[in-house]
Design a protein around this motif. Structure first.
Motif, PDB file in Angstrom:
ATOM      1  N   HIS A   9       0.875  -1.168  -0.087  1.00  0.00           N
ATOM      2  CA  HIS A   9      -0.036  -0.054  -0.002  1.00  0.00           C
ATOM      3  C   HIS A   9       0.713   1.324  -0.048  1.00  0.00           C
ATOM      4  CE1 HIS A   9      -3.510  -2.563   0.651  1.00  0.00           C
ATOM      5  NE2 HIS A   9      -3.029  -3.179   1.805  1.00  0.00           N
ATOM      6  N   LYS A  10       1.957   1.226  -0.212  1.00  0.00           N
ATOM      7  CA  LYS A  10       3.212   2.352  -0.260  1.00  0.00           C
ATOM      8  C   LYS A  10       3.354   3.068   0.690  1.00  0.00           C
ATOM      9  CE  LYS A  10       2.624   2.562  -5.387  1.00  0.00           C
ATOM     10  NZ  LYS A  10       2.471   3.608  -6.543  1.00  0.00           N
ATOM     11  N   ILE A  11       3.185   2.204   2.066  1.00  0.00           N
ATOM     12  CA  ILE A  11       3.269   2.627   3.473  1.00  0.00           C
ATOM     13  C   ILE A  11       4.493   2.187   4.294  1.00  0.00           C
ATOM     14  CG2 ILE A  11       2.215   2.986   5.782  1.00  0.00           C
ATOM     15  CD1 ILE A  11      -0.612   2.574   4.284  1.00  0.00           C
ATOM     16  N   GLN A  12       5.190   3.017   4.814  1.00  0.00           N
ATOM     17  CA  GLN A  12       6.383   2.365   5.436  1.00  0.00           C
ATOM     18  C   GLN A  12       6.075   1.678   6.942  1.00  0.00           C
ATOM     19  OE1 GLN A  12       8.986   6.070   5.839  1.00  0.00           O
ATOM     20  NE2 GLN A  12      10.410   4.867   4.556  1.00  0.00           N
ATOM     21  N   THR A  13       6.604   0.801   7.283  1.00  0.00           N
ATOM     22  CA  THR A  13       6.131  -0.128   8.144  1.00  0.00           C
ATOM     23  C   THR A  13       7.337  -0.982   8.664  1.00  0.00           C
ATOM     24  OG1 THR A  13       4.675  -1.248   9.135  1.00  0.00           O
ATOM     25  CG2 THR A  13       5.134  -2.046   6.851  1.00  0.00           C
ATOM     26  N   ILE A  14       7.157  -1.794   9.701  1.00  0.00           N
ATOM     27  CA  ILE A  14       8.020  -2.721  10.064  1.00  0.00           C
ATOM     28  C   ILE A  14       7.327  -4.145  10.167  1.00  0.00           C
ATOM     29  CG2 ILE A  14       9.827  -1.163  11.169  1.00  0.00           C
ATOM     30  CD1 ILE A  14       8.804  -2.327  14.063  1.00  0.00           C
ATOM     31  N   ASP A  15       8.212  -5.238  10.431  1.00  0.00           N
ATOM     32  CA  ASP A  15       7.411  -6.410  10.708  1.00  0.00           C
ATOM     33  C   ASP A  15       7.269  -6.553  12.213  1.00  0.00           C
ATOM     34  OD1 ASP A  15       6.604  -9.211  11.129  1.00  0.00           O
ATOM     35  OD2 ASP A  15       8.181 -10.150  10.176  1.00  0.00           O
TER      36      ASP A  15
END
Length: 317
Positions: free
Chosen positions: A46-52
């Motif tokens: 979704h073109k969102i920066q995140t982490i696992d």
């Protein structure tokens, strides 16, 4: 099979208005404060920066970055197998405590080192004192039954000179007690905070941890990940959360004028009725339940005082 990544929400909903993460995580800024975080940040479909969030090392590094960015804390770390607390949720607890204190201080949040809090079960992470001191300049006494946890908190404090005079640590040498051996006749705590162990046994705690990891990974797992495990004292005690909080309430009766507000997180909503019953039995003057919400999760803490409104208004911060 490609590893399934867990997506972070775009915005964290319903956090306290003063919560520094109420508009979500700003990863570019966080990486500037903690370069290690770059190893764990990715852009989802979704073109969102995140982490696992199912990766313990990623979560711990996010915490390091948040503490560095928001509070200027350097070299924060916790040993393997200790709980890694979610910073936004812990911050909410502190901000609602500030509102509680403001209610008897002409609507003004008392600030500075003369406002002293008592953290029951500080753990290895020192989170509540760090946030309370960074947000409002408060000072803290942190207690724990775990010598290793206390020693790790000492390292965190020593690595951050501004914490040295703000946080003192005390080992609780008798694990069956909460306030005994800790609160002295001269002490004046504006509040206590506590995240009690909520499971009744190690087996129940392990099942809860596995359920948490499975939910994060969105697939069933049979292995407890490091740093999602937690030490026994952090996760469970005989009788679980209800017995721990009941013990806390009965002990608090002995320190009615040493603390304005006693508070504790309550994980299980079904325990509230019994908690209220015990508080009424010991003649608490006022009881409050403050609900907190982080995204899809709802939590709460119960606060009680033995002081009248007039006594609270006359409290010298």
């Amino acid at each position: 099979m490609e590893k399934q990544q867990v997506l972070a929400p775009i915005l964290k909903q319903k956090l306290h208005p003063r919560n520094l993460d109420n508009s979500g995580y700003h990863f570019d800024q966080l990486i500037n404060s903690c370069s290690e975080l770059a190893n764990f940040v990715f852009t989802n479909p979704h073109k969102i920066q995140t982490i696992d969030f199912a990766n313990p090392e990623a979560v711990k590094t996010l915490n390091k970055a948040l503490l560095a960015f928001h509070y200027g804390i350097q070299n924060w770390n916790i040993p393997k197998n200790y709980l890694c607390p979610p910073i936004p949720g812990r911050a909410d607890y502190i901000h609602y405590i500030a509102d509680l204190l403001a209610a008897s201080n002409n609507g003004s949040i008392p600030q500075g080192e003369t406002v002293q809090g008592l953290d029951i079960g500080i753990g290895a992470n020192c989170i509540y004192p760090i946030i309370g001191n960074g947000s409002y300049g408060w000072s803290f006494v942190g207690t724990d039954i775990d010598e290793n946890a206390i020693q790790n908190c000492k390292k965190i404090i020593q690595n951050n000179s501004k914490l040295i005079d703000a946080i003192s640590l005390q080992l609780q040498t008798e694990s069956r007690f909460i306030f005994k051996n800790i609160i002295t006749p001269e002490d004046k705590f504006a509040f206590t905070v506590c995240n009690p162990p909520f499971h009744k046994s190690e087996e129940e705690a392990n099942k809860g941890t596995l359920r948490k990891i499975s939910n994060l990974k969105q697939q069933k797992t049979k292995k407890v990940a490091l740093n999602f495990g937690g030490q026994n004292g952090e996760l469970w005690c005989d009788g679980g959360e209800l017995r721990f909080i009941t013990q806390m309430i009965y002990e608090s009766v002995k320190y009615t004028m040493n603390c304005m507000w006693f508070t504790t997180l309550v994980s299980k909503k079904e325990n509230l009725a019994s908690i209220y019953k015990t508080l009424n039995k010991v003649n608490a003057v006022q009881i409050k339940t403050i609900d907190m919400a982080q995204g899809q999760k709802t939590s709460r803490f119960v606060a009680w005082t033995f002081m009248t409104l007039e006594q609270r208004k006359n409290w010298q911060f």
